[in-house]
Design an enzyme around this catalytic site. Structure first.
Site, short mmCIF file in Angstrom:
data_model
loop_
_atom_site.label_atom_id
_atom_site.label_comp_id
_atom_site.label_asym_id
_atom_site.label_seq_id
_atom_site.Cartn_x
_atom_site.Cartn_y
_atom_site.Cartn_z
N PRO A 517 0.81 -1.22 0.00
CA PRO A 517 0.00 0.00 0.00
C PRO A 517 0.85 1.28 0.00
O PRO A 517 2.01 1.25 0.41
CB PRO A 517 -0.79 -0.11 1.30
N ASP A 629 4.43 -2.02 -15.54
CA ASP A 629 3.06 -1.68 -15.18
C ASP A 629 2.76 -0.23 -15.52
O ASP A 629 2.25 0.52 -14.72
CB ASP A 629 2.81 -1.96 -13.70
#
Ligand SMILES: *[C@@H]1O[C@H](CO)[C@@H](O)[C@H](O)[C@H]1NC(C)=O
Ligand SMILES: *[C@@H]1O[C@H](CO)[C@@H](O)[C@H](O)[C@H]1NC(C)=O
Ligand SMILES: *[C@@H]1O[C@H](CO)[C@@H](O)[C@H](O)[C@H]1NC(C)=O
Ligand SMILES: *[C@@H]1O[C@H](CO)[C@@H](O)[C@H](O)[C@H]1NC(C)=O
Ligand SMILES: *[C@@H]1O[C@H](CO)[C@@H](O)[C@H](O)[C@H]1NC(C)=O
Ligand SMILES: *[C@@H]1O[C@H](CO)[C@@H](O)[C@H](O)[C@H]1NC(C)=O
Ligand SMILES: *[C@@H]1O[C@H](CO)[C@@H](O)[C@H](O)[C@H]1NC(C)=O
Ligand SMILES: *[C@@H]1O[C@H](CO)[C@@H](O)[C@H](O)[C@H]1NC(C)=O
Length: 816
Positions: A517, A629
């Site tokens: 996160p 990504d």
């Protein structure tokens, strides 16, 4: 009869031989080559002949790389004076002068007769360095050449060429007028001999950038040499000549430094190797704002902090116009806070700054033999002396440079700058000592104060030390390692990060990705940052992680999010990045109202910025990083809406020559993944190129590839773009709000580049350096074929694709 045929045949062979190979490698007196014929260098690297640049029909005599496409011309003879048709010839006359004659045998260009020796038995030859020389048939000594094109550079600085001065010659680089006209354009690069000689770039008469003087290892403006010795510079400075040159020790590698007519005159550095026959961009234009000459004005230091540039006055100086104090562009610079009292040496002293680009030396004073102490003494002696520094940094430093005027064009480097000592009033020295700049003063104070305090707090300290020993020793080691590598990176205490993120509160969470996160944090002093808390499952060892951090910290580019620190404690691994309040690209281009804020010029800027950032990741020669990504939510926008790629840190690094790899775990985001990666986990830089292509088309169309569907044809965005392209309606892809303020050719070029990037086969996609060149219009664009994944879910069933745990995947700093 047969005999005659045979004779004819031999004649024919002979003639065609003469025609094709154009005699031998050289031109003897009275020999000439016609338009269409060429001279080739011995190993076949270079070729000389007539050509027409770009859209021009004029004919010019030029030198170009023989096996390189597109045509890369490195030198032009008659750059100011084109031949009107193909009737020109290049000839070596009896005096050993090269001449270009037109159809009526009028001389339209001739080589200078600069050699004092009368040319005996001259021949002209093109060497494998790209130099046309006129020399004595038997004499290959460079010093005895009668004439050489290297003495008359055009826009290209080749290895072995000397830029600088020699009696009767001032060798400077100058750009072409434009792509169609090789005549002298507005940009130039040359050595300025005033003061201590320096390398400058100009637009007309105005200085654009300063490579600066030579410090024994490099030019002060470009202190870092490329990691893999691809080229080595040299600088020669004596009474007879002053010049810069560079060499490529590996003969199969060619570096081309060109000053292109477009851009801002900072020059492009291209590299190609004989093996790959592929041009790679090492550097394109300026690398950051601090490179602009004197951008901060006098007595002020330019500093790049991530993407933003600031100007800081030298200690003891204040902004000339105080109302500009908060403006990052302090164009007017700084002036002394108080008038210098120079009567005795007690009233002023020197303050050392490290890692700086030394100021302009065009009016400074040099002594090559003095040491630093003598240098300081001679600066103290003269009241108008503002600063001193070593001229040569080798072997601990030698030589003395003194500055007497305003200090212009300084900048702070994160790696590789120099020490310089500024004169400041003693009052400022005290003041500074407590601000942490005056290292020696601070040390002395520290010792006295320290001895007193030590006794008092010894007990407390011992307890503390015992408790924190592990942590401190570890951190010291790491800090030492960072310092040794010259990296300016903070190591944070876990508690500080925990406090700044309110103990990793859900409300501070910016996103969640495959690696862990991301939270927003705010330090006590108000500074905001983004911290990625890496998941404990990553399985990465401590050493591995530290090495990774060192590598990421070295990646600095204005189109990458900047790493400002890390935190390692126990099992915790965290990366701390600069915080970007403007969030990510998808918040703009796909947002109902925000999309109106990014018009076409801004979008084009974003498209080019991402390409430059990605090029840097792919081709920084030390590391080759595949992002894996790339998507619009990983492109963050700063206050100026300049793009910054985020989340490149833990992407896969390809070492050295490795160009592709496989992975078992396919991480990435559906809609951006290329076919070979989604299906087989096969990735390479070309996978990023595919994702880039998708992003580009999304930026142009304002549509998400994943969500778009062409009602009539069941095509996704890529398929739709392809259909419009084949129907020659490409401009219709453009989002409605963008139809103003645009250059149609630029849009079409972008779409074409986008389509090339999303080709099915990786080898059909251009590499990022080609993409950058294509976007700039400096490279021809091939025609695209059908893209990969052009119909939704047609190529690979969705079950084969395992996007990372959720759509946000590795999203940084994206509030949802
Ligand atoms: C070039 O132009 C001249 C005069 O304009 C003409 O005489 C000549 O034939 C032309 N040569 C070629 C090769 O076109
Ligand atoms: C050749 O050059 C001369 C001088 O520049 C010019 O007067 C003449 O017209 C040219 N001839 C051709 C055929 O271009
Ligand atoms: C030009 O020079 C060549 C060789 O030097 C000669 O053969 C030709 O006749 C000349 N042409 C004219 C128009 O003078
Ligand atoms: C060399 O020749 C060019 C024209 O070809 C001329 O502009 C330049 O002044 C000459 N230089 C010298 C040193 O003669
Ligand atoms: C070149 O220089 C030599 C020696 O100084 C001289 O004899 C010759 O005439 C010159 N040639 C030209 C074309 O100026
Ligand atoms: C500069 O910024 C500081 C802090 O943001 C503020 O307190 C100060 O008033 C500003 N000064 C000017 C001249 O705008
Ligand atoms: C440079 O400094 C040295 C040592 O102070 C001195 O002997 C020498 O004369 C100086 N050279 C010049 C050119 O000033
Ligand atoms: C100080 O240096 C400047 C510049 O070199 C010179 O003009 C001036 O005369 C010097 N002053 C003294 C007192 O030496």
């Amino acid at each position: 009869m047969v005999h005659i045929f045979r004779m004819l045949f031999i004649w024919f062979l002979l003639l065609s031989y003469l025609r094709n190979s154009t005699s031998s490698d050289n031109l003897a007196v009275s020999q000439y080559i016609r338009d269409g014929e060429t001279l080739v260098s011995e190993e076949g690297t270079f070729e000389v002949g007539f050509f027409s640049p770009g859209a021009s029909t004029g004919r010019y005599l030029g030198i170009w790389y023989r096996n390189l496409s597109p045509l890369t011309v490195v030198w032009v003879a008659n750059r100011e004076n084109a031949l009107q048709n193909k009737s020109g010839v290049l000839k070596l006359d009896e005096k050993g002068v090269l001449v270009i004659l037109n159809g009526t045998n009028n001389t339209i260009w001739w080589s200078n007769n600069t050699s004092s020796k009368a040319a005996k038995n001259p021949i002209a030859q093109i060497l494998d360095s790209g130099n046309i020389v006129v020399r004595n048939e038997r004499d290959i000594n460079e010093d005895n050449f009668f004439w050489q094109s290297f003495d008359y550079p055009c826009d290209t600085f080749l290895p072995g060429m000397k830029i600088g001065w020699k009696t009767g010659l001032d060798r400077t680089l100058s750009s072409w007028k434009n792509e169609d006209d090789p005549a002298k354009g507005e940009y130039s690069m040359k050595l300025d001999l005033r003061g201590y000689p320096q390398f400058f770039g100009y637009k007309g008469d105005v200085i654009t950038f300063r490579g600066g003087s030579w410090n024994g290892q490099a030019l002060v403006g470009y202190p870092i040499r490329p990691p893999t010795q691809q080229y080595v510079y040299d600088f020669v400075f004596n009474e007879k000549e002053v010049y810069v040159e560079y060499k490529t020790p590996d003969r199969s590698i060619f570096i081309i430094i060109t000053l292109t007519p477009s851009g801002s005159g900072f020059g492009n550095v291209l590299l190609w190797t004989k093996q790959t026959r592929n041009i790679e961009v090492l550097r394109l234009g300026e690398s950051d704002q601090c490179e602009n000459y004197a951008i901060c004005g006098a007595n002020s230091i330019c500093n790049m902090d991530g993407n933003s540039q600031t100007c800081d006055c030298i200690k003891g100086y204040v902004p000339k116009f105080p109302e500009q104090r908060n403006v990052s562009y302090l164009h007017n610079g700084c002036v002394p806070r108080n008038k210098f009292d120079c009567k005795s040496s007690n009233t002023n002293g020197f303050l050392r700054y490290t890692d700086l680009k030394l100021p302009d030396t065009s009016s400074s004073w040099l002594n090559k033999t003095m040491n630093l102490d003598e240098c300081q003494k001679s600066c103290l002696k003269n009241c108008s002396c503002k600063a001193y520094a070593n001229a040569d940094i080798r072997n601990g430093g030698s030589g003395c440079l003194l500055w007497f005027d305003d200090l212009i064009d300084m900048r702070k480097f994160s790696l590789g700058g120099q020490d310089i000592y500024f004169r400041v009033p003693a009052s400022e020295l005290d003041h500074v000592a407590f601000n942490g700049h005056g290292k020696n003063m601070k040390k002395m104070l520290g010792i006295t104060v320290g001895t007193i305090i030590l006794g008092l707090t010894a007990c407390a300290c011992i307890i503390m030390i015992l408790k924190m020993q592990g942590r401190i020793i570890y951190r010291k080691h790491f800090k030492h390692k960072l310092r040794k590598e010259g990296i300016d990176l903070s190591t944070f205490d876990f508690l500080i990060i925990a406090r700044a993120t309110e103990n990793f509160a859900e409300s501070n969470k910016l996103g969640e990705g495959g690696f862990g996160p991301v939270y927003k944090g705010r330090l006590k002093n108000g500074q905001e940052f983004a911290v990625k808390r890496l998941s404990k499952k990553s399985g990465q060892g401590l050493e591995e992680f530290k090495n990774e951090v060192v590598l990421i910290a070295k990646l600095q580019h204005r189109n990458l999010v900047k790493l400002i620190g890390c935190c390692i404690e126990g099992n915790e691994r965290m990366l701390i990045y600069e915080y970007m309040p403007n969030k990510s690209l998808d918040n703009f281009i796909f947002h109902e109202t925000q999309r109106n804020l990014v018009d076409w010029p801004k979008r084009f800027n974003i498209i080019c910025g991402i390409a430059r950032g990605l090029l840097y990741l792919h081709q920084d020669s030390r590391l080759r990083i595949v992002h894996r990504d790339l998507k619009t939510s990983n492109i963050l926008l700063d206050a100026n809406l300049d793009p910054k790629i985020s989340d490149f840190g833990l992407a896969r690094t390809l070492w050295g020559d490795q160009v592709e790899a496989n992975t078992n775990r396919v991480a990435g985001t559906y809609g951006y993944m290329p076919p070979e990666y989604a299906a087989r986990g096969h990735f390479s830089m070309k996978s990023d190129v595919f994702s880039y292509g998708v992003i580009l088309l999304e930026i142009v169309s304002g549509q998400r590839n994943r969500e778009f569907s062409d009602p009539k044809h069941n095509l996704n965005l890529l398929g739709y773009a392809w259909r419009l392209w084949t129907e020659e309606r490409a401009l219709e892809l453009l989002e409605g709000v963008l139809r103003e303020r645009l250059t149609p050719s630029e849009v079409i070029r972008c779409i074409q580049v986008g389509l090339l990037c999303v080709q099915q086969r990786p080898e059909d996609r251009p590499d990022m350096s080609s993409v950058v060149l294509m976007l700039n219009g400096e490279k021809l664009l091939p025609n695209p074929n059908v893209p990969g994944f052009y119909t939704e879910r047609a190529v690979t069933p969705e079950s084969d694709i395992k996007p990372s745990s959720n759509q946000l995947s590795i999203t940084l700093l994206e509030a949802r």
